[in-house]
Scaffold this active site. Structure first.
Site, PDB file in Angstrom:
ATOM      1  N   LYS A 150       0.866  -1.182   0.000  1.00 27.84           N
ATOM      2  CA  LYS A 150       0.000   0.000   0.000  1.00 27.84           C
ATOM      3  C   LYS A 150       0.897   1.224   0.000  1.00 27.84           C
ATOM      4  CE  LYS A 150      -3.641   2.440   2.448  1.00 27.84           C
ATOM      5  NZ  LYS A 150      -4.617   2.397   3.525  1.00 27.84           N
ATOM      6  N   ARG A 200     -10.644  10.046   1.478  1.00 30.87           N
ATOM      7  CA  ARG A 200     -10.528  10.735   2.769  1.00 30.87           C
ATOM      8  C   ARG A 200     -11.601  11.811   2.879  1.00 30.87           C
ATOM      9  NH1 ARG A 200      -3.874  11.072   2.858  1.00 30.87           N
ATOM     10  NH2 ARG A 200      -3.559   8.815   2.835  1.00 30.87           N
ATOM     11  N   LYS A 219       1.302  10.011   5.782  1.00 29.29           N
ATOM     12  CA  LYS A 219       1.358   8.589   6.140  1.00 29.29           C
ATOM     13  C   LYS A 219       2.643   7.918   5.643  1.00 29.29           C
ATOM     14  CE  LYS A 219      -3.681   8.080   6.557  1.00 29.29           C
ATOM     15  NZ  LYS A 219      -4.845   7.179   6.368  1.00 29.29           N
ATOM     16  N   GLU A 276       7.714  -6.867   1.480  1.00 32.02           N
ATOM     17  CA  GLU A 276       6.453  -6.892   2.229  1.00 32.02           C
ATOM     18  C   GLU A 276       5.694  -8.185   1.948  1.00 32.02           C
ATOM     19  OE1 GLU A 276       5.067  -4.969   4.450  1.00 32.02           O
ATOM     20  OE2 GLU A 276       6.189  -3.099   4.392  1.00 32.02           O
ATOM     21  N   LYS A 293      -2.050  -1.554  -3.948  1.00 31.96           N
ATOM     22  CA  LYS A 293      -2.941  -0.389  -3.902  1.00 31.96           C
ATOM     23  C   LYS A 293      -2.107   0.883  -3.968  1.00 31.96           C
ATOM     24  CE  LYS A 293      -5.984   1.922  -0.697  1.00 31.96           C
ATOM     25  NZ  LYS A 293      -6.422   2.002   0.669  1.00 31.96           N
ATOM     26  N   SER A 351      -9.968   5.615  -4.977  1.00 30.22           N
ATOM     27  CA  SER A 351     -10.898   6.720  -5.195  1.00 30.22           C
ATOM     28  C   SER A 351     -10.396   7.726  -6.230  1.00 30.22           C
ATOM     29  CB  SER A 351     -11.182   7.418  -3.868  1.00 30.22           C
ATOM     30  OG  SER A 351      -9.981   7.868  -3.259  1.00 30.22           O
ATOM     31  N   TYR A 355     -14.881   0.977  -7.256  1.00 33.74           N
ATOM     32  CA  TYR A 355     -16.138   1.698  -7.052  1.00 33.74           C
ATOM     33  C   TYR A 355     -17.052   1.563  -8.266  1.00 33.74           C
ATOM     34  CZ  TYR A 355     -13.355   3.431  -3.224  1.00 33.74           C
ATOM     35  OH  TYR A 355     -12.558   3.479  -2.110  1.00 33.74           O
TER      36      TYR A 355
HETATM   37  C1  PBG Z   1      -7.435   3.708   5.344  1.00 33.43           C
HETATM   38  C2  PBG Z   1      -7.748   3.461   3.925  1.00 33.43           C
HETATM   39  C3  PBG Z   1      -7.556   4.372   2.888  1.00 33.43           C
HETATM   40  C4  PBG Z   1      -8.068   3.794   1.743  1.00 33.43           C
HETATM   41  C5  PBG Z   1      -8.547   2.522   2.081  1.00 33.43           C
HETATM   42  N1  PBG Z   1      -8.324   2.332   3.453  1.00 33.43           N
HETATM   43  C6  PBG Z   1      -7.016   5.748   2.918  1.00 33.43           C
HETATM   44  C7  PBG Z   1      -5.673   5.983   3.456  1.00 33.43           C
HETATM   45  O1  PBG Z   1      -4.848   5.081   3.646  1.00 33.43           O
HETATM   46  O2  PBG Z   1      -5.415   7.147   3.736  1.00 33.43           O
HETATM   47  C8  PBG Z   1      -8.105   4.465   0.404  1.00 33.43           C
HETATM   48  C9  PBG Z   1      -9.032   3.924  -0.602  1.00 33.43           C
HETATM   49  C10 PBG Z   1      -9.317   4.815  -1.739  1.00 33.43           C
HETATM   50  O3  PBG Z   1      -8.706   5.896  -1.940  1.00 33.43           O
HETATM   51  O4  PBG Z   1     -10.207   4.468  -2.513  1.00 33.43           O
HETATM   52  N2  PBG Z   1      -6.770   2.777   6.067  1.00 33.43           N
END
Ligand code: PBG
Length: 328
Positions: free
Chosen positions: A200, A210, A222, A238, A253, A279, A318
Site C-alpha cells: 500500500k 478521505r 502517512k 512486504e 494499492k 478513489s 467503485y
Molecule cells: C485507510 C484506507 C484508505 C483507503 C482505504 N483504506 C485511505 C488511506 O490510507 O489514507 C483508500 C481507498 C481509496 O482511496 O479508494 N486505512
C-alpha cells in the site's frame, strides 16, 4: 506480400477474438467498497460522484441489490462520529459499534455475501492516522507500531465475532498480519481469512476517499508507514513477510499507476492477488468521461482489464455495480 505469419488472422471475427482472448473480467472478480454512517440520511459523496454514504438501512438495501446483480463481495468503510474518535481508536473494537452492527445486518439479509472489513485506526483516530500517534518533545509525530498492532488485533477479533469472512488490514504496521492470525486462531476463528494490504503506497490518489469519510490525517502524512511510490523491490519484501505471517490474499494499492508492482508480485507468489482501483482513479475516469470525449463503459472495462492482465485475480473498484450491470 508473401508472409508465413499474419497476426491479424486471429483478430478477424468476434468469435475468433473470443477464442484467443487471454484476459477477461467477470463479476466474480469484483469487490465493491461501500461507505456508511450512523446519520439518518443517505448522502451523496461530493468527492466521488455516483457514490453514496449510506445509512445502515440504505446500505442493506444496496447490498441486497448488488447481490442480485451478481456481486459476491463487499468491503466496509464506516464514517465514525467525531465524538467516538480517540487517540488510541479504542471504539474500533466495540461489539456494539457501527461496523459489527453492519456486518451482522448484511449476514442476516444476504448470508452468502462475502463481508470484508477494513482493519486500521484512521476512522476512529482523533489524529486521522492508521496507528496510535505519539508526539515528541519537538512536536514531531511518531506512529507507534507495536501498540497499534495490539489494538488492530482487538479490531479484527471484533469483526470476526460479528461474522466477517475476511479482515483486511490496511494500516501498514509491521507484524500485524502474523499478530492478527494468532489472535484469530487463539479465539477459534481459524476460518476467518486475512486479505493483507501488502503493498500500500503513500499515494496522492486517496484524496477523494478521505473526503468521503472525513478521515484525512489532522497533521503530517502517512509516509512513515505507507510505501514510497518509487519502490518495487520493497513490495516483494512486504510480500515475503505477509506470506510468512499467514496472509490468504495479498493486495496492491493503488492499481492503475502500479501495474508493474502487480506483475512483479504475480511472479513472486502463488497467493491470490487483489488490486484496489482507488478513489482517485475512480474520480479521474468519472471526471474525464463527463465531457463526452471518453466512453465511460469502454474506459472502465479497459482500466480493469489492464489490472487483471497485470496479474490481479480480483479488483476492489467503485465501478463494481456498473460493471456487473454491463456484463449482464
Ligand atoms: C485507510 C484506507 C484508505 C483507503 C482505504 N483504506 C485511505 C488511506 O490510507 O489514507 C483508500 C481507498 C481509496 O482511496 O479508494 N486505512
Amino acid at each position: 506480400m508473401e508472409m508465413m505469419i499474419r497476426a491479424r488472422r486471429n483478430r478477424r471475427t468476434p468469435a475468433i477474438r473470443g477464442l484467443v482472448r487471454e484476459t477477461g473480467i467477470s463479476v466474480d472478480d469484483l469487490i465493491l467498497p461501500v461507505f456508511f454512517h450512523e446519520d439518518a440520511e443517505d448522502v451523496a459523496i461530493e468527492s466521488m460522484p455516483g457514490c453514496t454514504r449510506w445509512t445502515v438501512s440504505g446500505l442493506i438495501a444496496e447490498v441486497e441489490s448488488v447481490w442480485k446483480m451478481g456481486i459476491r463481495a463487499v468491503v466496509l468503510f464506516p464514517k465514525i462520529a467525531e465524538e467516538l474518535k480517540s487517540a488510541n481508536g479504542a471504539a474500533c473494537a466495540d461489539d456494539e459499534g457501527l461496523v459489527p452492527q453492519v456486518i451482522r445486518a448484511i449476514k442476516k439479509a444476504c448470508p452468502g455475501m462475502c463481508v470484508i472489513t477494513d482493519v486500521a485506526l484512521d476512522p476512529y483516530s482523533s489524529d486521522g492516522h492508521d496507528g496510535i500517534v505519539e508526539r515528541g518533545e519537538d512536536g514531531s509525530l511518531k506512529i507507534l507500531n507495536d501498540e497499534t498492532v495490539e489494538v488492530l488485533c482487538e479490531q479484527a477479533l471484533c469483526h470476526a465475532r460479528a461474522g466477517a469472512d475476511i479482515v483486511a488490514p490496511s494500516d501498514m504496521m509491521d507484524g500485524r498480519i502474523g499478530a492478527i492470525r494468532v489472535a484469530l486462531d487463539e479465539a477459534g476463528f481459524e476460518e476467518t481469512g486475512i486479505m493483507a494490504y501488502t503493498a500500500k503506497y503513500a499515494s496522492a490518489f486517496y484524496g477523494p476517499f478521505r473526503g468521503a469519510l472525513d478521515s484525512a490525517p489532522k497533521e503530517g502524512d502517512k509516509k512513515t508507514y505507507q510505501m514510497d511510490p518509487g519502490n518495487v523491490r520493497e513490495a516483494v519484501r512486504e510480500l515475503l513477510m505477509d506470506e510468512e505471517e499467514g496472509a490468504d490474499i495479498v493486495m496492491v494499492k493503488p492499481a492503475g499507476p502500479y501495474l508493474d508492482v502487480i506483475a512483479r508480485l504475480r511472479d513472486e507468489t502463488t497467493l491470490p492477488i487483489a488490486a484496489y482501483q482507488v478513489s482517485g482513479e475512480y474520480l479521474m475516469i468519472k471526471s474525464a468521461c463527463g465531457g463526452g470525449w471518453l466512453d465511460e463503459k469502454a474506459v472502465v472495462m479497459e482500466s480493469l482489464l489492464g489490472i487483471k492482465r497485470a496479474g490481479a485475480d480480483m479488483i476492489l473498484t467503485y465501478f463494481a455495480k456498473d460493471v456487473a450491470g454491463w456484463l449482464k
